[in-house]
Design an enzyme around this catalytic site. Structure first.
Site, PDB file in Angstrom:
ATOM      1  CD  GLU A 231      55.488  46.183   5.720  1.00  0.00           C
ATOM      2  OE1 GLU A 231      55.352  45.594   4.621  1.00  0.00           O
ATOM      3  OE2 GLU A 231      54.556  46.346   6.524  1.00  0.00           O
TER       4      GLU A 231
ATOM      5  CE  LYS B 150      49.956  48.940  20.660  1.00  0.00           C
ATOM      6  NZ  LYS B 150      48.732  48.701  19.901  1.00  0.00           N
TER       7      LYS B 150
END
Ligand SMILES: Cc1cc2nc3c(=O)[nH]c(=O)nc-3n(C[C@H](O)[C@H](O)[C@H](O)COP(=O)(O)OP(=O)(O)OC[C@H]3O[C@@H](n4cnc5c(N)ncnc54)[C@H](O)[C@@H]3O)c2cc1C
Ligand SMILES: Cc1ncc(C[n+]2csc(CCOP(=O)(O)OP(=O)(O)O)c2C)c(N)n1
Ligand SMILES: [Mg+2]
Lengths: 576, 165
Positions: free
Chosen positions: A56, A168
């Site tokens: 990342e 989420k």
């Protein structure tokens, strides 16, 4: 278009559509549980391309380099928890150099926040000190407007990274979607126009100068103001210097340019800076690596004009006389108009005397080095790279001696060609930076000047280069040392080289080949040019090439201003 | 020369607003003597009063850095003009025997109110500038103090001087 509007959409669809509406070309990312809904939407669309990195940190660096080279907002997407913590170095790097990026991060579902859920970290808390702004989106209804705000905040005023943390559950909740054309923020309105009274004073002061100096920084590049800067500099006939971040903001090959200033700046730039009587600072922040000891700098009397979009950059480390808050392009345009109207003209006699003095400083030829060495000199490799690429490449670098040699010997004539980490000084940026640039400019020559230590901090990206056929050319100045650390240990720690020797280096040629690329090892000075020519030849245009130049282990970067010393107290090569 | 400043600011009343300001002060090593925050009559706005100590240069940086926070709408250094400063203090005191009368008298002099009474304690409420609250504590025998709680200063400009959106 109409079809798009006022339709129910999930949070994940909204994220993806917002990115498309922003005209995003590339999203650099890495999937994980919290962002799977977003990835599912990415799978279904073809408006932008997703680039799968191998770590990342590299995703954020690549997005950052895309922004640095194009001037547009870069975008990265990472999952919650470790995805975020891996991204933090990239975010902090962009923050320190004021780079506009938007990082979308996954988060655990809202009901789980605060319960030490799997892969939960306080993303907003962790990133707060190294972002321009961040958001936690708790309601899908706020998502589209938040995305819009993120892009506006990242790109305007003093640019910077913005994090949008999306739980989420928000990615599968639905709402009516409409992407706002703009969003009003009563708390956010950067000043863009300069104060007319201050600009008049500034022009007056410039015309009165006997020993003027223009000190131009990264703000000129970020604000796309190099044309205006060049016009002003030429009209006045003043000497100019660039910071590390400002390189390319004014052509390096122009006689008026004295080169980079600061810790490893040229003798002439540092001397002219120290002895100037009127200093025009443009989009530069008087960094400690630039002006040395502020008390020593203040010993000489000089009046300072400072143009910066961020008021907090002004009078932070050095008191200035004429602060001008505004966007550099606007301010320079207005000042040019004032200058052209002014009845007074620059003091030619004084300027001539000043230039005579400067030429004397310049004649020291402070960047000279031994050209007859039987061992490859790193400076020579950079000079040859400049020749072979006709000075027209995009050059990224890592952090260390090689970074300084790249800055000193590759003469950047255009802005946004020099991509490096100045403020945070992050080793490992070089390769992901090169990827971001090459994807933005597929036909351009992109070189990554690196060291054998730095390159190992994101070496896994060789795999990304393979997957997307990113043909960057890595120029490793391999001195088998953390050279910059070794240099300090030589000068200030009695040559006790504690842990700065890079043992057990891989065979970089084989390593490159293992990843499916072309590897080259170059041991002799006479082979340098041929290797570079081959790497940049049409035959290898489509290939990623890893060049391992075995360079002089003992070479140091000069000139050098020791920490705490004054800008004019440089150590020069010949003095050792 | 370091001086005490009272800085007022208006910011968006959003989650995390306080931590942005507190984080700024700790990250940049600025002094913070007290910080109070509450929503205003407009619930979308938070008003904060920060008491800090610093040289002119530092205070200039503090106000610039506060203004730079994206959520901050307005910043005012109250100490730059005439202003009113108030702080609320609650003090619980051991009050038995002859002390009870003495404490009550002192509280009266400082225009304090006794808001809770037991056989052995008084709890006094006192409002004023920080210096007045300090003076009250000086006037009381420190051995009798059980507990003090102070809100930190709130401030407002005098007359037409105001901080509004
Ligand atoms: C090993 C190493 C050695 C280094 N040595 C040197 C050295 O010798 N010399 C050197 O110069 N640096 C050196 N640096 C880099 C140094 O640490 C700083 O990063 C750099 O000097 C900062 O450059 P800058 O002042 O141009 O500011 P930047 O960080 O580029 O900041 C830009 C400024 O412009 C403003 N701005 C942005 N956009 C606009 C706009 N549109 N309009 C107006 N203003 C705007 C911003 O608010 C900010 O104040 C070194 C770094 C490393 C890692
Ligand atoms: C992530 C990170 N860790 C440590 C440092 C400190 N540091 C600065 S330069 C340097 C050595 C770099 O070595 P190399 O990449 O071989 O470059 P050279 O100086 O030899 O050209 C180190 C360790 C840093 N800048 N970044
Ligand atoms: Mg090295």
């Amino acid at each position: 278009m109409i079809f798009y509007q006022f339709m129910e959409a999930t949070g994940a669809e909204i994220v993806v559509r917002c990115l498309a509406e922003e005209g995003v070309e590339f999203v650099f990312g890495y999937p994980g549980g919290a962002v799977l809904n977003i990835y599912d939407e990415i799978f279904k669309q073809n408006k932008f391309k997703h680039v799968l990195v191998r770590h990342e940190q590299a995703a954020v660096h690549a997005a950052d380099a895309y922004a640095r080279s194009t001037g547009r907002v870069g975008v990265a997407l990472v999952t919650s928890g470790p995805g975020v913590t891996n991204a933090v170095t990239g975010i902090a790097t962009a923050y320190m150099d004021s780079i506009p990026i938007v990082v979308v991060t996954g988060q655990v579902p809202t009901p789980a926040i605060g319960l030490d859920a799997f892969q939960e970290v306080d993303t907003v808390g962790i990133t707060r000190p190294c972002v321009k702004h961040n958001f936690l989106v708790k309601d899908v209804k706020d998502l589209a407007a938040t995305m819009k705000k993120a892009f506006i905040i990242a790109a305007t005023g003093r640019p910077g990274p913005v994090v949008v943390d999306v739980p989420k559950d928000v990615t599968y909740h639905t709402t009516d979607f409409e992407y706002p054309a703009t969003v009003e923020m009563r708390s956010y309105s950067p000043v863009v126009k300069g104060h007319s009274g201050q600009m008049k004073r500034a022009v007056q002061m410039l015309l009165e100068a006997k020993r003027p100096m223009i000190y131009a920084g990264g703000g000129v590049v970020l604000g796309d103001a190099s044309e205006q800067l060049a016009e002003l500099t030429r009209l006045l006939g003043f000497p100019i210097t660039n910071t590390l971040m400002g390189l390319g903001g004014y052509p390096a090959t122009d006689r008026q340019n004295l080169g980079m200033l600061g810790m490893h700046g040229t003798y002439e730039a540092n001397m002219a800076m120290q002895h100037s009587d009127v200093l025009l600072a443009v989009g530069a922040r008087f960094d400690d690596r630039v002006i040395g000891n502020p008390a020593h700098f203040a010993r000489e009397q000089r009046r300072i004009i400072h143009i910066d979009v961020d008021p907090s950059s002004i009078s932070k480390r050095v008191k200035v006389d004429v602060p001008i808050v505004g966007d550099v392009k606007n301010v320079l345009t207005d000042m040019l108009a004032l200058l052209k109207q002014a009845k007074e003209k620059p003091d030619v006699a004084a300027l001539n005397a000043w230039w005579t003095q400067i030429e004397l400083w310049r004649s020291k030829n402070c960047l000279k080095y031994n050209r007859n060495s039987p061992i490859i000199k790193p400076q020579y490799v950079v000079e040859k790279l400049w020749e072979v690429t006709k000075g027209d490449a995009y050059v990224t670098s890592d952090v260390g001696q090689h970074q300084m040699w790249a800055a000193q010997y590759y003469k950047f004539d255009k802005p946004r060609r020099w991509i490096n980490s100045g403020g945070l000084g992050t080793m490992g940026v070089g390769l992901p930076y090169a990827m971001g640039v090459q994807l933005a400019f597929p036909d351009a020559q992109v070189a990554c000047i690196t060291g054998e230590s730095s390159i190992q901090m994101n070496i896994q990206e060789l795999s990304t280069c393979k997957q997307y056929r990113i043909p960057v050319k890595v120029v490793t100045l391999n001195n088998r040392y953390m050279g910059m650390v070794r240099q300090w240990q030589e000068f200030f720690y009695g040559s006790r080289y504690a842990e700065s020797y890079m043992e057990s280096l891989p065979d970089f040629v084989k390593l490159a080949e293992a990843y499916g690329h072309v590897g080259m090892r170059i041991d002799r000075p006479e082979d340098v040019e041929a290797a570079l020519k081959e790497a940049f030849s049409p035959a290898l245009k489509e290939r990623m090439v890893f060049m391992d130049f075995q360079t002089d282990q003992t070479e140091n970067v000069f000139p050098m201003v020791e920490g705490g010393k004054g800008l004019s107290e440089m150590i020069l090569a010949e003095e050792l | 020369m370091s001086r005490r400043h009272i800085i007022s600011l208006l910011m968006e009343n959003e989650a995390g607003a306080l931590s942005r300001v507190a984080g700024l002060f700790s990250a940049r090593a600025y002094n913070i003597e007290s910080l109070t925050v509450a929503p205003t009559e407009d619930a979308t706005l938070s008003r904060m009063t920060i008491v800090t100590v610093g040289s002119e240069d530092i205070i200039e940086q503090i106000t610039k850095q506060l203004n730079k926070l994206v959520d901050v709408i307005k910043v005012m250094d109250l100490t730059e003009g005439s202003h009113i400063e108030r702080e609320l203090m609650l003090v619980k005191l051991r009050a038995v025997g002859a002390d009870r009368e003495e404490i009550k008298r002192t509280a009266d002099i400082f225009r304090g109110n006794i808001i809770d009474v037991t056989e052995s304690t008084y709890t006094i409420e006192l409002t004023g500038a920080g210096s007045k609250l300090d003076a009250f504590l000086e006037a009381i025998d420190s051995a009798s103090i059980i507990e003090t709680v102070r809100t930190g200063a709130s401030g407002i400009g005098r007359g037409e001087r105001s901080l509004k959106v």
